[in-house]
Structures are given as structure tokens and as C-alpha cells.
Write a protein that holds these residues in place. Sequence first.
Motif, PDB file in Angstrom:
ATOM      1  N   LYS A 109      23.374  51.453  24.169  1.00 33.96           N
ATOM      2  CA  LYS A 109      22.605  52.697  24.402  1.00 33.96           C
ATOM      3  C   LYS A 109      23.295  53.539  25.472  1.00 33.96           C
ATOM      4  N   LEU A 110      23.759  52.857  26.522  1.00 27.70           N
ATOM      5  CA  LEU A 110      24.378  53.569  27.644  1.00 27.70           C
ATOM      6  C   LEU A 110      25.616  54.336  27.179  1.00 27.70           C
ATOM      7  N   GLN A 111      26.424  53.674  26.322  1.00 30.59           N
ATOM      8  CA  GLN A 111      27.654  54.308  25.859  1.00 30.59           C
ATOM      9  C   GLN A 111      27.384  55.619  25.134  1.00 30.59           C
ATOM     10  N   LYS A 112      26.218  55.694  24.503  1.00 30.24           N
ATOM     11  CA  LYS A 112      25.918  56.915  23.748  1.00 30.24           C
ATOM     12  C   LYS A 112      25.232  57.964  24.624  1.00 30.24           C
ATOM     13  N   SER A 113      24.885  57.602  25.842  1.00 34.06           N
ATOM     14  CA  SER A 113      24.125  58.539  26.682  1.00 34.06           C
ATOM     15  C   SER A 113      25.045  59.346  27.590  1.00 34.06           C
ATOM     16  N   ASN A 114      24.491  60.411  28.186  1.00 36.16           N
ATOM     17  CA  ASN A 114      25.323  61.223  29.082  1.00 36.16           C
ATOM     18  C   ASN A 114      25.461  60.586  30.466  1.00 36.16           C
ATOM     19  N   GLN A 115      24.882  59.399  30.636  1.00 32.47           N
ATOM     20  CA  GLN A 115      24.993  58.698  31.926  1.00 32.47           C
ATOM     21  C   GLN A 115      26.255  57.823  32.001  1.00 32.47           C
ATOM     22  N   ALA A 116      26.905  57.630  30.857  1.00 30.11           N
ATOM     23  CA  ALA A 116      27.991  56.646  30.796  1.00 30.11           C
ATOM     24  C   ALA A 116      29.109  56.914  31.804  1.00 30.11           C
ATOM     25  N   GLY A 117      29.500  58.191  31.918  1.00 34.16           N
ATOM     26  CA  GLY A 117      30.646  58.496  32.766  1.00 34.16           C
ATOM     27  C   GLY A 117      30.285  58.772  34.222  1.00 34.16           C
ATOM     28  N   VAL A 118      29.008  58.767  34.541  1.00 37.74           N
ATOM     29  CA  VAL A 118      28.583  59.078  35.916  1.00 37.74           C
ATOM     30  C   VAL A 118      28.811  57.832  36.785  1.00 37.74           C
ATOM     31  N   THR A 119      29.337  58.023  37.975  1.00 36.37           N
ATOM     32  CA  THR A 119      29.613  56.828  38.781  1.00 36.37           C
ATOM     33  C   THR A 119      28.334  56.277  39.411  1.00 36.37           C
ATOM     34  N   VAL A 120      28.349  54.972  39.598  1.00 32.95           N
ATOM     35  CA  VAL A 120      27.212  54.291  40.235  1.00 32.95           C
ATOM     36  C   VAL A 120      26.973  54.898  41.618  1.00 32.95           C
ATOM     37  N   LYS A 121      28.077  55.119  42.326  1.00 27.64           N
ATOM     38  CA  LYS A 121      28.008  55.658  43.687  1.00 27.64           C
ATOM     39  C   LYS A 121      27.279  57.008  43.717  1.00 27.64           C
ATOM     40  N   SER A 122      27.632  57.902  42.792  1.00 26.40           N
ATOM     41  CA  SER A 122      27.020  59.230  42.854  1.00 26.40           C
ATOM     42  C   SER A 122      25.525  59.147  42.552  1.00 26.40           C
ATOM     43  N   LEU A 123      25.137  58.247  41.656  1.00 29.73           N
ATOM     44  CA  LEU A 123      23.700  58.098  41.387  1.00 29.73           C
ATOM     45  C   LEU A 123      22.977  57.532  42.605  1.00 29.73           C
ATOM     46  N   LEU A 124      23.610  56.533  43.230  1.00 30.64           N
ATOM     47  CA  LEU A 124      22.963  55.899  44.393  1.00 30.64           C
ATOM     48  C   LEU A 124      22.828  56.879  45.548  1.00 30.64           C
ATOM     49  N   CYS A 125      23.838  57.725  45.724  1.00 33.68           N
ATOM     50  CA  CYS A 125      23.822  58.642  46.868  1.00 33.68           C
ATOM     51  C   CYS A 125      22.830  59.788  46.676  1.00 33.68           C
ATOM     52  N   LEU A 126      22.273  59.908  45.482  1.00 28.10           N
ATOM     53  CA  LEU A 126      21.268  60.956  45.253  1.00 28.10           C
ATOM     54  C   LEU A 126      19.850  60.392  45.222  1.00 28.10           C
ATOM     55  N   ASP A 127      19.748  59.072  45.209  1.00 33.23           N
ATOM     56  CA  ASP A 127      18.455  58.444  44.956  1.00 33.23           C
ATOM     57  C   ASP A 127      17.733  58.112  46.272  1.00 33.23           C
ATOM     58  N   ARG A 128      16.702  57.283  46.112  1.00 27.74           N
ATOM     59  CA  ARG A 128      15.802  56.973  47.229  1.00 27.74           C
ATOM     60  C   ARG A 128      16.524  56.452  48.469  1.00 27.74           C
ATOM     61  N   ASP A 129      17.553  55.601  48.257  1.00 21.68           N
ATOM     62  CA  ASP A 129      18.257  55.017  49.395  1.00 21.68           C
ATOM     63  C   ASP A 129      19.511  55.796  49.749  1.00 21.68           C
ATOM     64  N   ALA A 130      19.461  57.110  49.515  1.00 24.56           N
ATOM     65  CA  ALA A 130      20.664  57.927  49.704  1.00 24.56           C
ATOM     66  C   ALA A 130      21.288  57.727  51.087  1.00 24.56           C
ATOM     67  N   ASP A 131      20.446  57.645  52.121  1.00 23.06           N
ATOM     68  CA  ASP A 131      21.000  57.520  53.485  1.00 23.06           C
ATOM     69  C   ASP A 131      21.855  56.275  53.602  1.00 23.06           C
ATOM     70  N   PHE A 132      21.276  55.182  53.107  1.00 19.88           N
ATOM     71  CA  PHE A 132      22.007  53.910  53.208  1.00 19.88           C
ATOM     72  C   PHE A 132      23.371  54.032  52.511  1.00 19.88           C
ATOM     73  N   TYR A 133      23.367  54.577  51.293  1.00 20.78           N
ATOM     74  CA  TYR A 133      24.606  54.613  50.526  1.00 20.78           C
ATOM     75  C   TYR A 133      25.583  55.664  51.058  1.00 20.78           C
ATOM     76  N   GLN A 134      25.053  56.750  51.625  1.00 19.66           N
ATOM     77  CA  GLN A 134      25.982  57.729  52.205  1.00 19.66           C
ATOM     78  C   GLN A 134      26.664  57.150  53.435  1.00 19.66           C
ATOM     79  N   ASN A 135      25.888  56.403  54.235  1.00 22.72           N
ATOM     80  CA  ASN A 135      26.510  55.747  55.400  1.00 22.72           C
ATOM     81  C   ASN A 135      27.527  54.707  54.959  1.00 22.72           C
ATOM     82  N   LEU A 136      27.160  54.010  53.890  1.00 29.92           N
ATOM     83  CA  LEU A 136      28.085  52.992  53.363  1.00 29.92           C
ATOM     84  C   LEU A 136      29.402  53.656  52.948  1.00 29.92           C
TER      85      LEU A 136
END
Length: 577
Positions: A109-136
Motif C-alpha cells: 500500500k505504501l509503495q502506491k501512496s504519495n508517502q513512499a518517497g517522504v523521509t521518516v525524518k521530515s515526517l517526524l520533524c513536523l509531528d507531535r515530537d518535533a522538538d525532540f527530533y529537531q534537536n536530534l
Amino acid sequence: MTEIEKLIAALNKIAAELNQQHPVEEQIPRVLRSKYFRELIVSLINHPMYDPKTELEFQKQGKVAALPILRKMRGCFSQPTVLCFSSFAEIAEILIPSLAPIFRSFLNKLQKSNQAGVTVKSLLCLDRDADFYQNLTVDLEKNNPHALFPTSPYRESEGSVVSSSDDHTIEAVMTHRSFTSIRIEENVLETSNPILSDVYSPLGRCVCLVDKNVEESYGSKIDKYFSDNGIILHKFVYRAMEIDKTLASVEKMLHEFKNLSVARHEPVLIIGGGVLADIGGLACALFNRNTPYIMVGSSIVSAIDAGPSPRTCCDGFGYKNLTGAYHAPILTITDKSFFKTLRKGWLRHGVAEIIKMAIVKDAKLFEQLEKIGIDLIETKFGTVSHPNSSAINDASREILAGAMRSYVESEYGNLYETHQCRPHAYGHTWSPGFELQSGLLHGHAVSIGMGFGAFLSWKRDWLGLSDLNRILNLITDYELSLWHKILLDEELIWNAQTSITDKRGGNLAAPVPKGCIGECGYINELTRTELRNNILEYQSFCNKFARNGHGIEPLCSDVGLENPADVLDINNPTKAA
Ligand SMILES: NC(=O)c1ccc[n+]([C@@H]2O[C@H](COP(=O)([O-])OP(=O)(O)OC[C@H]3O[C@@H](n4cnc5c(N)ncnc54)[C@H](O)[C@@H]3O)[C@@H](O)[C@H]2O)c1
Ligand SMILES: [Zn+2]
């Protein structure tokens, strides 16, 4: 908790979430914002590429095949989601197979979705724990850039620099780590075999170099494999005889890579014999200074020697292997189902490299070769029918695996040939200086070198007569050469010796069996007179053996290959490189 327990716990939790059957766009954030995912990512980031404790643990649990996946997963944070979840699926297959279908169906399913090429990092840095991941992210920039912006998941390097107070004197030590996998598989081109699709499916395409002879028999199978797995295939077919082992062939490949903008984290696939392994590997070493590749060895030579070898190269100016680079494949696959279309003469010369490892590294392998004898070649390693098919098939598998293990143990501990205690160079001391000139097939040139090396060892009382006879009999039983008249060209053979001595840093360091079969020692002193006299004695010694030591179909031209001597540059002295 052990490393495996930690991984299993995390995978279980991820699978429980993925099993909920929500749309991909909802499932990804649910997994990514969880505490268990955060713990997993941090632990992967901090995991070293090489950790003896982890290796031992995986080995003890029978999970060695999971190690390269764990190594790739260290880069999950910076990878597109499709690569990250593809690694989860692969490792689940090994650690908890019952959960693998959940990961596979999510991946689909993921391969067919528009999320496939998005990096894990960019999703994490926009989400609830953004501060933690931006500091990381900021921390990784300084302390672990490989986890943040890796060029490729297969290599990392570091260095230490000290300088004087005025910076006029600077000293540095540099190191480099890479990893590779070796698999003895069968039927890798069956659509359901995941070994290649696991690599290429998340990338969406495969750039592939194929040997012309392989293409004739397996071309449509290769096409079908990739099309069945929904992977775009860019296939380039090359004739790969010794005379094609030139920089010009390498340049052609570089041109194809440039046209397709091959990326540095995208392994090229090479399917072929020893020549294609050498030149295709060299093209990968040169392109962008380093492009990873996967080697599927379709001949004996490439399956257990040239294929996993880090020594990529081409011939030039009358010299064998003159130009090259150290560049090991990231994955070598040996699949004996390819051997059924090899001509007998090609099989025979390939077996020389197996005999080589047996004589200087593996007495058990030697016994196995003695036991099965010429049936190994007649049945093409058990791939064509024979009354004793099943036993021959089993023995062939054991022989291939044993040869591969011995080779890899010798080669990978000394990847850059920084020393010359190299058992796998047995038979390759004088042969590079006469192989092209004589028109001999590589394996016959090597077997002549092996016979002569064993003879020299006996002359020095390093080897008993019965072991010497066993060695020479094994070589002749497999219809390989002990002798060729080119050995009588004193000037040429002496040039071969001086050139190889230069190449080996000023030492002859000729590996020979020493003490007993399966053990190796090194001859370092051999004067021109000794060399000449020993060759003459060796010639009469060879007369005691089958065909007076001559091999069957020893020349390239005997087995349908162009004579490499035809392309030697006559303006250059012919000596070894
Ligand atoms: N880099 C290294 O460490 C290393 C080690 C050993 C040999 N080598 C090199 O390997 C070369 C020898 O390899 P080679 O390619 O001449 O011999 P090979 O035995 O690998 O192949 C012989 C012929 O078989 C064909 N072939 C390959 N697979 C086939 C298949 N499945 N079905 C039908 N035909 C197939 C090839 O086109 C080739 O013409 C030499 O140049 C040698 O220097 C390099
Ligand atoms: Zn070789």
C-alpha cells in the motif's frame, strides 16, 4: 534485553498498529509518533556498523541473515518511508516470520501512496515530537552525520587529525568501513525469490549489466522477474571475453550510468562471468567515485572468486589486470542453477579456483573434490541429470559453500591487499605474466602456477611427496593443465616474477601449500637460475601425470573465446602486472 529481543518487541508493536487496516496516510503517523518507534530509531542511530557482541548474538540465534538488514536500518531516520518499512518487512521475515505478511501488505500500500518517497525524518520533524527530533537532527549534524545525511547506507568513514600550533604540520589517520553479504541461493530469478526484489522494489528500478552469453539463455527470465515484481529494468548487454576486458568497455558502462543518473545509494546489478565482474565492478568503483553493486556470479569463476572479489580491474598495454580499484560488491549471490548452460571448458577452468582454496586453505574441501571427481563437471554441479543426481547435488552445494567461505575468509580480512600473506593468490604468482601471451584460459594458467608452486614447496621440503602427488593428481583429474611450453620462455617468466614482486611491494611472497594440504606458506627467495632449473625439473616431473601434464581445451580459442594474445600491444614488453 538483547538486540534481537529489542527488535522483536518493536516489530511486534509496529505490526499491531499496521494490522489495524487504516489508510496509509493515517497509519504512518500513528507508528512514527509512538514511544516504541522513538526508542527504536534512537537505538538504531546509535548502533555501530560493526559490533562483535551483536554479531555473536545473531550467529548464536541462527539469524546471521538479519545482520545486513540491521546495518541498513541504522539509516532509517534519514530514509524515505518506503526504504524504512521495506527493511522492517525484510527483518521481520527472519526474526518473526508470522508477522512478515502484515509488513509486506502494508509495504504494498505504501509503495502506491504519495508517502513512499517522504523521509521518516521530515515526517517526524513536523509531528507531535518535533522538538525532540529537531534537536536530534542538530546533534547528529555534529556527532553522527552518517545517520543524518548518508551518501549511501553501505559505507562510512572517519578520520583523526592533529596539527601543530601553527598548523604547518598536520597528521591524519583515516579509516573506512563497509559491509557486504554473501548468499548461496538457488533460482534467484524465480519471481517469488525476494533476494533481488527486496533491494530493487523500494528503489523502483534496477540498472543491470548482463553478460551476452547469460542474456542468450536467461535474458527473458531476467525481464520477467523484474516485470513480475513491478520493477523498471534498464538492462545493458555486454560481450565479456578476456579481449573485452578493457578501459573502453568500462567507459561504455560509465556512459550508461551517466545517462540514467545512477545514484550512489542505488546498487547496480551485474550478472555474468569473471570478465563482467571485473569490468562492471570497476565501472561502479569509478562512477561517482563509488557506486554500490550486486554481483550474481553466473560462472564458476565469478560465483566463488571474481564475483565476491574486491579487486575490480581491466587489462591494458599487454598487462593483465593493470588498472583497477578495490571495490567489493554489497551483495554476492552464487546460484548454481546458472551453471547448466556453461560449456564444459568454462566449467573446468572455473574449478581451478576452487581447487586453489582447497589446497592452501581447506583440507576438507580437498577431500570432497577428490571424492566427487570429474562428475562435478560432467553434471555441471548437479544441474543436469545423472543417476546419482541427489548425492552430486548435495556435494556440489557443500563444495561451493566451502570454497566461498575459504575465499571470503582470506580476502575480506585484507581487503586492500595491505599485506601479501594472501593464500588465495596461490597459482597467481607467475601466471599473470604468461596468461595473455599463451592464450590460456585463466583457470589453466592458474593451475599451471599451482602445480609449479606445489613442486617448489616439495623441493624445499615444505611438502611431502605424497601430498604433492595428490595435488597434481587432483589438478589432472579435473583435466586442468600442469604444464604449458610457455614456461620455457625464460625471459618472460623472469619478467613475470620481477613484475609480481614489484606489485607485491618488493616481496615475491608466492603462496604455496606448506606442511600439509590445507595449509599455506610463502616463498620469498627464488633466483633466476633457481627459477629456470626448477622449471626444467618440473617439466620432467609433469611427464609422470596424465597427458604429460597437459590440460584439456586449455586455450581460450579451444572453448569458443577469442584469443587474448591477439590484442597484446606489441610495442609494449609483455610482462606481468
Ligand atoms: N577479480 C578477481 O579477483 C578475479 C578472480 C578470478 C578471476 N578473475 C578474472 O576472471 C576472468 C575469467 O573469467 P571469464 O569470464 O573469462 O570466465 P568465466 O568462466 O567466468 O566465463 C567463461 C564464459 O562463460 C560465459 N558465461 C558466464 N556465465 C554463463 C552462463 N551461466 N551460461 C553460459 N555462459 C556463461 C561468459 O560469457 C564467458 O565468456 C579473468 O579475466 C580473470 O582475471 C578475476
Ligand atoms: Zn584467479
